[in-house]
Scaffold this motif. Structure first.
Motif, PDB file in Angstrom:
ATOM      1  N   HIS A  97       0.834  -1.195   0.000  1.00 58.97           N
ATOM      2  CA  HIS A  97       0.000   0.000   0.000  1.00 58.97           C
ATOM      3  C   HIS A  97       0.872   1.249   0.000  1.00 58.97           C
ATOM      4  O   HIS A  97       1.876   1.289   0.704  1.00 58.97           O
ATOM      5  CB  HIS A  97      -0.883  -0.019   1.253  1.00 58.97           C
ATOM      6  CG  HIS A  97      -1.957   1.009   1.237  1.00 58.97           C
ATOM      7  ND1 HIS A  97      -3.186   0.787   0.658  1.00 58.97           N
ATOM      8  CD2 HIS A  97      -1.995   2.264   1.714  1.00 58.97           C
ATOM      9  CE1 HIS A  97      -3.922   1.871   0.791  1.00 58.97           C
ATOM     10  NE2 HIS A  97      -3.239   2.778   1.421  1.00 58.97           N
ATOM     11  N   PRO A  98       0.504   2.252  -0.793  1.00 60.59           N
ATOM     12  CA  PRO A  98       1.322   3.474  -0.781  1.00 60.59           C
ATOM     13  C   PRO A  98       1.342   4.085   0.623  1.00 60.59           C
ATOM     14  O   PRO A  98       0.360   3.995   1.344  1.00 60.59           O
ATOM     15  CB  PRO A  98       0.586   4.413  -1.743  1.00 60.59           C
ATOM     16  CG  PRO A  98      -0.300   3.541  -2.554  1.00 60.59           C
ATOM     17  CD  PRO A  98      -0.640   2.356  -1.689  1.00 60.59           C
ATOM     18  N   ARG A 128       8.458  -2.437  -0.340  1.00 60.39           N
ATOM     19  CA  ARG A 128       7.224  -2.073  -1.023  1.00 60.39           C
ATOM     20  C   ARG A 128       7.133  -2.775  -2.364  1.00 60.39           C
ATOM     21  O   ARG A 128       8.130  -2.932  -3.064  1.00 60.39           O
ATOM     22  CB  ARG A 128       7.199  -0.564  -1.255  1.00 60.39           C
ATOM     23  CG  ARG A 128       6.762   0.196  -0.054  1.00 60.39           C
ATOM     24  CD  ARG A 128       5.296   0.597  -0.151  1.00 60.39           C
ATOM     25  NE  ARG A 128       5.015   1.412  -1.317  1.00 60.39           N
ATOM     26  CZ  ARG A 128       4.197   1.062  -2.277  1.00 60.39           C
ATOM     27  NH1 ARG A 128       3.615  -0.101  -2.232  1.00 60.39           N
ATOM     28  NH2 ARG A 128       3.979   1.852  -3.291  1.00 60.39           N
ATOM     29  N   LYS A 130       4.817  -2.797  -6.055  1.00 57.22           N
ATOM     30  CA  LYS A 130       3.892  -1.991  -6.848  1.00 57.22           C
ATOM     31  C   LYS A 130       3.485  -2.796  -8.064  1.00 57.22           C
ATOM     32  O   LYS A 130       4.261  -3.585  -8.574  1.00 57.22           O
ATOM     33  CB  LYS A 130       4.633  -0.740  -7.343  1.00 57.22           C
ATOM     34  CG  LYS A 130       4.228   0.550  -6.666  1.00 57.22           C
ATOM     35  CD  LYS A 130       4.998   1.696  -7.277  1.00 57.22           C
ATOM     36  CE  LYS A 130       4.002   2.589  -7.993  1.00 57.22           C
ATOM     37  NZ  LYS A 130       3.973   3.949  -7.513  1.00 57.22           N
ATOM     38  N   GLY A 132       1.528  -1.157 -10.622  1.00 57.07           N
ATOM     39  CA  GLY A 132       1.404  -0.227 -11.735  1.00 57.07           C
ATOM     40  C   GLY A 132       0.109  -0.337 -12.498  1.00 57.07           C
ATOM     41  O   GLY A 132       0.021   0.007 -13.669  1.00 57.07           O
ATOM     42  N   TYR A 133      -0.947  -0.864 -11.827  1.00 54.80           N
ATOM     43  CA  TYR A 133      -2.245  -0.866 -12.496  1.00 54.80           C
ATOM     44  C   TYR A 133      -2.737   0.580 -12.610  1.00 54.80           C
ATOM     45  O   TYR A 133      -2.718   1.314 -11.635  1.00 54.80           O
ATOM     46  CB  TYR A 133      -3.269  -1.660 -11.687  1.00 54.80           C
ATOM     47  CG  TYR A 133      -2.998  -3.138 -11.579  1.00 54.80           C
ATOM     48  CD1 TYR A 133      -2.634  -3.885 -12.696  1.00 54.80           C
ATOM     49  CD2 TYR A 133      -3.142  -3.786 -10.360  1.00 54.80           C
ATOM     50  CE1 TYR A 133      -2.401  -5.246 -12.585  1.00 54.80           C
ATOM     51  CE2 TYR A 133      -2.917  -5.155 -10.243  1.00 54.80           C
ATOM     52  CZ  TYR A 133      -2.548  -5.885 -11.365  1.00 54.80           C
ATOM     53  OH  TYR A 133      -2.330  -7.217 -11.246  1.00 54.80           O
ATOM     54  N   ASP A 145      -8.689   3.298  -7.937  1.00 52.46           N
ATOM     55  CA  ASP A 145      -7.240   3.254  -8.053  1.00 52.46           C
ATOM     56  C   ASP A 145      -6.700   1.976  -7.417  1.00 52.46           C
ATOM     57  O   ASP A 145      -6.534   1.892  -6.203  1.00 52.46           O
ATOM     58  CB  ASP A 145      -6.629   4.489  -7.378  1.00 52.46           C
ATOM     59  CG  ASP A 145      -5.169   4.630  -7.733  1.00 52.46           C
ATOM     60  OD1 ASP A 145      -4.582   3.632  -8.204  1.00 52.46           O
ATOM     61  OD2 ASP A 145      -4.609   5.728  -7.552  1.00 52.46           O
ATOM     62  N   GLU A 147      -3.895   0.799  -7.089  1.00 56.43           N
ATOM     63  CA  GLU A 147      -2.658   0.909  -6.319  1.00 56.43           C
ATOM     64  C   GLU A 147      -2.927   0.943  -4.813  1.00 56.43           C
ATOM     65  O   GLU A 147      -2.097   0.562  -4.015  1.00 56.43           O
ATOM     66  CB  GLU A 147      -1.891   2.174  -6.715  1.00 56.43           C
ATOM     67  CG  GLU A 147      -1.063   2.032  -7.976  1.00 56.43           C
ATOM     68  CD  GLU A 147       0.025   0.971  -7.862  1.00 56.43           C
ATOM     69  OE1 GLU A 147      -0.099  -0.052  -8.553  1.00 56.43           O
ATOM     70  OE2 GLU A 147       0.981   1.157  -7.089  1.00 56.43           O
ATOM     71  N   TYR A 148      -4.092   1.458  -4.441  1.00 60.47           N
ATOM     72  CA  TYR A 148      -4.418   1.577  -3.024  1.00 60.47           C
ATOM     73  C   TYR A 148      -5.203   0.375  -2.496  1.00 60.47           C
ATOM     74  O   TYR A 148      -5.467   0.270  -1.312  1.00 60.47           O
ATOM     75  CB  TYR A 148      -5.238   2.854  -2.772  1.00 60.47           C
ATOM     76  CG  TYR A 148      -4.434   4.116  -2.924  1.00 60.47           C
ATOM     77  CD1 TYR A 148      -3.805   4.706  -1.825  1.00 60.47           C
ATOM     78  CD2 TYR A 148      -4.280   4.713  -4.170  1.00 60.47           C
ATOM     79  CE1 TYR A 148      -3.064   5.857  -1.972  1.00 60.47           C
ATOM     80  CE2 TYR A 148      -3.531   5.866  -4.333  1.00 60.47           C
ATOM     81  CZ  TYR A 148      -2.924   6.440  -3.221  1.00 60.47           C
ATOM     82  OH  TYR A 148      -2.176   7.585  -3.363  1.00 60.47           O
ATOM     83  N   LYS A 177      -7.018  -8.152  -8.699  1.00 65.71           N
ATOM     84  CA  LYS A 177      -7.445  -6.781  -8.954  1.00 65.71           C
ATOM     85  C   LYS A 177      -8.959  -6.759  -9.057  1.00 65.71           C
ATOM     86  O   LYS A 177      -9.544  -7.680  -9.630  1.00 65.71           O
ATOM     87  CB  LYS A 177      -6.811  -6.340 -10.277  1.00 65.71           C
ATOM     88  CG  LYS A 177      -7.072  -4.924 -10.681  1.00 65.71           C
ATOM     89  CD  LYS A 177      -6.533  -4.696 -12.102  1.00 65.71           C
ATOM     90  CE  LYS A 177      -6.988  -3.346 -12.621  1.00 65.71           C
ATOM     91  NZ  LYS A 177      -6.810  -3.221 -14.059  1.00 65.71           N
TER      92      LYS A 177
END
Lengths: 671, 420
Positions: A97-98, A128, A130, A132-133, A145, A147-148, A177
């Motif tokens: 998670h960002p 971390r 990622k 990149g979706y 989003d 990414e979150y 996803k």
């Protein structure tokens, strides 16, 4: 009612109904068990593993969301081992998670942020990763989003439970996803933009598309209110800042199947600050509407009302307090009894007055008579969603209608045919199954045959404990016969938010009178709200009191700016028979005033002092007449095109908000 | 020992119904139909048969639960989603002896009063799909399947359903979800499938090998069957041996045969005269055993005592050239790939373990990594939604128990591992 059992949580003993899960039981003991995937009211799925608790005598930690209480159970939710375990889970989630909480829109209301803070984590111990979706930003309502996304499945489950069913997972493991079918943009997926997924998302993965940089959550003021844009009268929570609405969320009780609002209720607020608003009184001078003062406007109105016989037309979206003031002013000041309402387009007095109060959340059998609710067509959208959710929680549905009904796809039994005849057959089947009816009713059903299907419906009715029937008002009398055989709640579903309040306040829905006002000629026509009247009726003087410059207002001689519901306070009677209160979320824009303030000022100009805003609605609600055997017939003259009615009464809201985009998009994909 | 499950498979036409009938096949169907369903269940209970999928749950007990549930219809599902790496024991039954499985399913369905059955077959067995379809067609033609089987008031319909490549669909509840057309993810238990399974109806999920044992139990009786192999978990057992042995393959031996016998007597010993280093006894989710422990018996009771599990009896043999860090990395990569993503500790935990192992493998390990691996696997153990996470954590813990020094050497960079 379920038996109560005693359970001890962190040393505190509470009594909860049998079958309660440990998260809900703990919350009754004042203990919050952290979780990311549990949705109150729905079955726990045990996915996030945050809600692990220890049961004394048990083998190992269990997930609280999937564990039901047992009498005498002793539960610990806060041991050293559990704290460590939770920290581990949060730590793992943070690794995907960002960590941009500093600038993240969700900051302050993000569940993950709170848990990370509480479990003393600064940043993930793990590196971390990622994916990149890319985010889906193809519509002006909902931004997704990935990414979150923490893969908690709440959005997917909410969407499925209410039957909209456009979200699901693609892929597996860490690469999973949330997508629509074939990963199409939302507006090509059958999404209705109700935004239930926004309310469900614990993080910043699904959010209002325009939410970024519209202020931090802690800057918002929250007001509980009710959406008055259709008969659903859904509860809302309005978030405001600097006297602007920033967002609206569903406000129904947590865990209730009625915690739902549609796209119009959630996103239609754009209209409040649009150029469609009437912000000061306008009077027609040389054929054009010109700004004027309240003083002048009311003076003019007072003169006209003294000179000519007034006819009053109000919609079913007015609040009880406005209606009671209006009635008083009409009687004592304007001295007219010509009061018509748009309620008469779809309902009669009896159906609105004698409908029961009902609780969908506890219903185990729902009958739908002559109604075709649809989230997609936006006809009673919240009723459609609530029923579908109730069904996924174990209730049964019978649909009885002369037309094909969308929700029939999930009904246990669908009866297609003329409704009064079918109701009569059901009544007879009920009697033949040994349910008791009085002689008169037995005679009324005597001349009909039962069918295998109506027998099955009667069986369901016989088994059920809490039956709720939603019917079109035209069939209310026929349907009400069934409640003479077995106890059940019968609700005639109106098309406007306070239709029941209008009638309970004492206004008779008189279709003839309404027709006279619209199609015949009047001396002075005083219109409240936005009735679906497109052209100026034949009248000597037309006054429109409305928040928006509707087509009718455009042709008026005098336009008085009233407040939108967001700028108003008061109460309504919802279709399920609850008195719901609206609090003022915004200070009125421009010179707009609430209907009852305007009326009180008018009375004053005309020389009378009126006390505004008192209502006896609660008493009226109790004064339902008892059902008596009635012929099985459908009341004539109450048929409307419901989708069109919704569109016309909300045309200002739709046309001056981003909902216009939705209408165009839906046209493009042929909804 | 007389071969039961792999009987007659040398016959190149063993999958043909006529050949099967010639060898005495399907005669136990009529024998079973002369028994009462509850008597068959009683025989299965007496036989001591335990599920061959890996968990070893007593089959008769499972059947008893299903039959006690009053709901109908009941469904019988054959789990042929043989996905555990190293496992190929069901394949000879599916491809060479399909009628034995069908016969087992007919008898089981009769005993369980199930009228519909499914073989959930892994997509990676396309040949088995063809063979099963053909065998089922033949069985329908001869009236072993369909309505009024053999003129009796018994009906049973059987269909092959192909999976879509997910390991997790071998877990019975995920399998049911997948069969129903959903995304295969394990369900919460309880309720167990025997009460709430496919389409919310009582459903019995049994492994291919389990069902293939049923005709033989009917034939010789539960009592006689219970005397084969280890009396605590009797029966013939298929062991599939792979890796550095001279004769890899599937061997039918009595339950409880020692690893040593399996490897040296049947699989021909270690290839190229190398030394045995380690054995993964039951597929990659079972903890590894060092060469010193191969005298343990391969059955459901003895293996846990040795610190491992029988699992699917997929014996993976590794000689002295193998790098255990590399093996563990490869195994964890598998679990990460196959984690369904539903629960956090498994989804994220397997990924994180894989990354640490990868860095150790590449020579980038840091001091403390082993402790971290231990902590994470400890935190995962028993806390994931389904056994997949346990399998991943357990495999790693087994590896660290016996081969920690290799991980240390990798991290210290003192030596490249022998496997290179």
């Amino acid at each position: 009612m379920a038996k109560k059992v005693g359970v001890t949580i962190n040393g505190k003993t509470v009594k909860v109904p049998e079958g309660t899960n440990l998260i809900d039981a703990a919350s009754q003991a004042g203990v919050e068990i952290p979780n990311l995937c549990y949705i109150k009211g729905m079955r726990g799925i045990g996915a996030c593993r945050l809600c692990l608790v220890e049961i004394e005598g048990g083998r190992g930690p269990v997930t609280a969301c999937t564990t039901k209480v047992k009498d005498g159970m002793v539960v610990n939710t806060d041991t050293e081992q559990l704290r460590e375990m939770r920290q581990f889970v949060i730590d793992l989630i943070l690794s995907m998670h960002p960590l941009d909480c500093m600038t993240c829109t969700k900051a302050g209301v993000c569940t993950l942020q709170r848990y990370a803070y509480e479990s003393e984590i600064k940043e993930s111990s793990f590196s971390r990763k990622k994916f990149g979706y890319p985010p889906d930003e193809s519509n002006p309502f909902i931004k997704r989003d990935p990414e979150y996304c923490i893969l908690c499945a709440r959005c997917v489950r909410v969407c499925k439970e209410q039957g909209t069913n456009v979200l699901d997972f693609m892929g597996r493991g860490v690469g999973a996803k949330v997508v629509t079918a074939n990963d199409k943009p939302l507006h090509e997926s059958g999404c209705t933009f109700c935004g239930s997924c926004i309310d469900a998302c614990p993080v910043n993965a699904i959010l209002e598309a325009d939410r970024w940089r519209k202020g931090r959550e802690w800057d918002y003021e929250r007001t509980h209110s009710v959406c008055l844009l259709c008969g659903g009268a859904c509860d809302t929570v309005i978030s405001t800042k600097d006297n602007l609405i920033m967002k609206i969320n569903a406000g129904g009780e947590d865990g209730s199947v009625q915690r739902y609002i549609c796209a119009i209720g959630r996103f239609g607020y754009d209209a409040v600050a649009s150029d469609k608003r009437v912000l000061s009184p306008l009077r027609r001078v040389n054929g054009e509407l010109k700004e004027t003062t309240w003083e002048e406007a009311l003076q003019l109105l007072s003169e006209r009302l003294t000179k000519g016989k007034a006819s009053i037309l109000l919609t079913g979206a007015l609040m009880n307090e406005d209606i009671s003031t209006l009635l008083k002013v009409a009687e004592d000041v304007i001295k007219t009894d010509r009061i018509a309402t748009t309620v008469s387009l779809y309902a009669d007095e009896e159906s609105m007055k004698d409908s029961d109060t009902a609780d969908i959340d506890s219903a185990d059998l729902i009958l739908l008579v002559g109604l075709n609710p649809s989230q997609w067509k936006r006809v009673h959208p919240s009723l459609d969603a609530s029923i579908r959710r109730r069904l996924s929680r174990g209730a049964r549905l019978v649909s009885i209608s002369s037309e094909a009904v969308d929700i029939g796809e999930v009904a246990d039994i669908t009866l297609r045919g003329e409704e009064p005849g079918l109701i009569k057959q059901i009544a007879k089947s009920m009697i033949s199954k040994g349910m008791k009816a009085n002689k008169e009713l037995s005679e009324l059903t005597g001349d009909t045959d039962t069918t295998e299907e109506t027998e099955r419906v009667a069986d369901l009715i016989k088994e059920a404990e809490r039956i709720v029937i939603f019917t079109s008002p035209a069939l209310f009398r026929s349907v009400r016969n069934l409640s003479l055989i077995k106890k059940m709640d019968i609700i005639a579903v109106p098309n406007e938010a306070n239709a029941r309040g209008v009638v309970l306040s004492g206004i008779k829905p008189d279709g003839k009178l309404l027709k006279e006002m619209i199609e015949g000629s009047t001396e002075v026509l005083y219109v409240f709200g936005e009735p679906p009247v497109e052209r100026r009726p034949d009248t000597g003087f037309l006054v429109v009191q409305s928040p928006y410059m509707s087509n009718l207002a455009r042709e008026a001689d005098l336009v008085l700016p009233s407040t939108t519901p967001y700028e108003s306070s008061g109460s309504i009677v919802s279709f399920t028979g609850r008195v719901k209160r609206l609090s003022r979320a915004l200070r009125p824009y421009g010179e707009a005033k609430q209907h009852r303030e305007i009326l009180a000022s008018l009375a004053k100009v005309m020389g009378k002092v009126i006390k505004e805003g008192k209502t006896d609605i609660k008493k009226a609600l109790k004064g339902r007449s008892k059902p008596s055997p009635s012929p099985f017939e459908k009341k004539e003259g109450l048929e409307i095109d419901e989708a069109r009615f919704m569109e016309e009464t909300n045309s200002c809201v739709i046309n001056s908000s981003r909902l216009l985009w939705l209408r165009e998009a839906e046209k493009a994909v042929g909804v | 020992m007389e071969r039961v499950l792999l009987k007659n498979i040398e016959n190149p036409n063993s999958a043909e119904i006529d050949e099967y009938l010639k060898a005495g096949g399907y005669r136990n169907v009529s024998k079973a139909f002369d028994m009462r369903p509850e008597d068959i269940i009683e025989e299965v209970k007496k036989s001591g048969l335990r599920g061959r999928g890996g968990a070893g749950f007593p089959t008769g007990m499972k059947w008893g639960f299903a039959i006690a549930d009053p709901k109908f219809p009941k469904y019988l599902i054959c789990n042929a989603d043989e996905g555990e790496p190293g496992t190929f024991k069901d394949r000879p039954i599916l491809e060479r002896n399909p009628h034995l499985l069908i016969e087992g399913m007919i008898i089981s369905a009769y005993a369980l009063k199930a009228e519909y059955g499914y073989i959930y077959l892994r997509a990676e067995y396309p040949k088995a799909k063809e063979i099963l379809d053909r065998a089922i067609r033949q069985a329908y033609e001869r009236n072993y399947l369909g309505e009024n089987i053999l003129g009796r008031d018994v009906r049973f319909h059987l269909t092959v359903h192909q999976g879509a490549g997910a390991y997790i669909c071998g877990e019975e509840t995920a399998l049911i979800d997948s069969l129903e057309g959903k995304r295969g993810q394990p369900r919460n238990k309880p309720p167990f499938p025997v009460n709430v399974g496919a389409w919310r109806m009582p459903t019995i999920v049994n492994n291919v090998e389990t069902l293939a044992n049923i005709p033989y139990i009917v034939e010789i009786g539960g009592e006689a069957y219970s005397k084969i192999g280890n009396p605590e978990c009797p029966g013939p057992k298929l062991y599939c041996v792979s890796g550095h042995v001279n004769r890899p393959g599937v061997y039918e031996l009595p339950m409880g045969t020692t690893l040593r016998e399996i490897i040296y007597t049947h699989a021909g010993g270690i290839r190229n005269d190398k030394e045995l280093k380690a054995v993964i006894p039951g597929g990659v989710s079972t903890p590894v055993l060092p060469a010193s422990m191969i005298d343990c018996r391969m059955d459901f009771v003895s293996m846990p005592k040795a610190g491992s599990m029988l699992g699917s009896a997929a014996v993976i043999v590794m000689d002295e050239t193998v790098c255990m860090v590399k093996v563990m990395h490869r195994i964890m990569k598998f679990f990460e790939h196959e984690s369904c993503g539903k629960c956090t500790p498994c989804r994220e935990g397997t990924g994180w373990l894989r990354r640490i192992l990868e860095s150790i493998e590449k020579g980038n390990g840091r001091p403390g990594d082993i402790e971290l691996l231990r902590d994470i696997s400890e935190d995962m153990m028993g806390k994931t939604f389904c056994p997949l996470g346990d399998g991943a954590a357990g495999a790693l813990r087994g590896m660290l128990k016996h081969f920690e020094y290799e991980f240390e050497e990798h991290i210290a960079g003192r030596s490249r591992c022998k496997g290179g």
